[in-house]
Scaffold this motif. Structure first.
Motif, short mmCIF file in Angstrom:
data_model
loop_
_atom_site.label_atom_id
_atom_site.label_comp_id
_atom_site.label_asym_id
_atom_site.label_seq_id
_atom_site.Cartn_x
_atom_site.Cartn_y
_atom_site.Cartn_z
N VAL A 156 112.53 8.54 -18.90
CA VAL A 156 111.76 9.38 -17.77
C VAL A 156 112.68 9.91 -16.99
CG1 VAL A 156 110.22 9.15 -15.95
CG2 VAL A 156 109.61 7.74 -18.01
N VAL A 157 112.61 11.23 -16.78
CA VAL A 157 113.51 12.07 -15.58
C VAL A 157 112.56 12.33 -14.45
CG1 VAL A 157 114.91 14.01 -15.50
CG2 VAL A 157 114.86 13.19 -17.95
N VAL A 158 113.26 12.13 -13.28
CA VAL A 158 112.50 12.34 -12.04
C VAL A 158 113.26 13.67 -11.44
CG1 VAL A 158 112.06 11.56 -9.83
CG2 VAL A 158 112.33 9.95 -11.70
N VAL A 159 112.33 14.69 -11.36
CA VAL A 159 112.71 16.02 -10.78
C VAL A 159 112.09 16.11 -9.58
CG1 VAL A 159 112.72 18.13 -11.49
CG2 VAL A 159 113.06 16.75 -13.15
N LEU A 163 106.38 23.37 -15.07
CA LEU A 163 107.33 22.64 -15.19
C LEU A 163 107.59 22.20 -16.78
CD1 LEU A 163 109.76 20.69 -13.94
CD2 LEU A 163 108.16 18.93 -14.19
N LYS A 164 106.71 22.17 -17.57
CA LYS A 164 106.68 22.17 -18.86
C LYS A 164 107.35 23.14 -19.55
CE LYS A 164 103.78 20.41 -22.88
NZ LYS A 164 102.44 19.95 -23.08
N GLU A 165 106.88 24.64 -18.97
CA GLU A 165 107.69 25.74 -19.67
C GLU A 165 109.00 25.63 -19.28
OE1 GLU A 165 105.60 29.29 -18.02
OE2 GLU A 165 103.55 28.43 -18.62
N VAL A 166 109.39 25.07 -18.07
CA VAL A 166 110.90 25.10 -17.77
C VAL A 166 111.63 24.37 -18.74
CG1 VAL A 166 112.57 24.68 -15.92
CG2 VAL A 166 110.33 25.91 -15.28
N PHE A 167 111.25 23.30 -18.81
CA PHE A 167 111.94 22.27 -19.89
C PHE A 167 111.83 22.59 -21.33
CE2 PHE A 167 112.05 19.17 -16.49
CZ PHE A 167 112.60 18.24 -17.01
N ILE A 199 110.20 19.70 -25.14
CA ILE A 199 108.74 19.76 -24.71
C ILE A 199 108.53 18.25 -24.18
CG2 ILE A 199 106.33 19.95 -25.50
CD1 ILE A 199 107.48 22.21 -27.47
N PRO A 200 108.36 18.15 -22.89
CA PRO A 200 107.92 16.81 -22.23
C PRO A 200 106.44 16.09 -22.90
CG PRO A 200 108.34 18.34 -20.40
CD PRO A 200 108.21 19.14 -21.79
N LEU A 227 110.27 12.28 -21.49
CA LEU A 227 110.78 12.93 -22.63
C LEU A 227 110.36 12.23 -23.97
CD1 LEU A 227 114.37 13.73 -21.11
CD2 LEU A 227 112.44 15.19 -21.15
N PRO A 228 110.34 13.22 -25.20
CA PRO A 228 110.29 12.48 -26.47
C PRO A 228 111.26 11.63 -26.84
CG PRO A 228 110.09 14.87 -26.60
CD PRO A 228 110.46 14.61 -25.14
N GLU A 229 111.06 10.74 -27.85
CA GLU A 229 112.23 9.69 -28.31
C GLU A 229 113.36 10.23 -28.67
OE1 GLU A 229 113.17 5.87 -28.54
OE2 GLU A 229 111.09 6.32 -27.73
N GLY A 230 114.22 9.90 -28.09
CA GLY A 230 115.65 10.47 -28.72
C GLY A 230 116.12 11.66 -27.90
#
Length: 93
Positions: free
Chosen positions: A24-27, A38-42, A49-50, A82-85
């Motif tokens: 988990v990333v805190v932004v 935010l999903k588009e930016v990532f 893709i979160p 974030l997805p695994e790995g």
């Protein structure tokens, strides 16, 4: 349309470093940012893709500076799973 300039920072505290081990990333972003933006930016800038995004609005603190009351800026904070790995480049601490 959201872009990378709306992201103010990635939050690095004792609590968020523990969350990063779980993926988990805190932004911290501007208040106008949305989950889909935010999903588009990532996806566009980090190539990830979160899987889940939670958000909260944070009000700026009221502070006294040289006897004058002022207020810090409001911001929005996102918890991005974030997805695994998967990882993003600026997460390397």
């Amino acid at each position: 349309m959201a872009d990378i300039t709306d992201i103010k920072s990635i939050v690095y505290t004792e609590k968020t470093l523990g969350l990063q081990e779980e993926g988990v990333v805190v932004v911290q972003t501007s208040p106008r940012m949305t989950k889909t933006g935010l999903k588009e930016v990532f996806r566009e800038y980090f190539g990830v893709i979160p899987t889940r995004i939670n958000s909260l609005n944070q009000s700026g603190k009221t502070k006294r500076f040289r006897g004058v009351m002022g207020k810090q800026n409001d911001y929005k904070k996102f918890y991005v799973k974030l997805p695994e790995g998967a990882a993003i480049e600026s997460m390397a601490v």
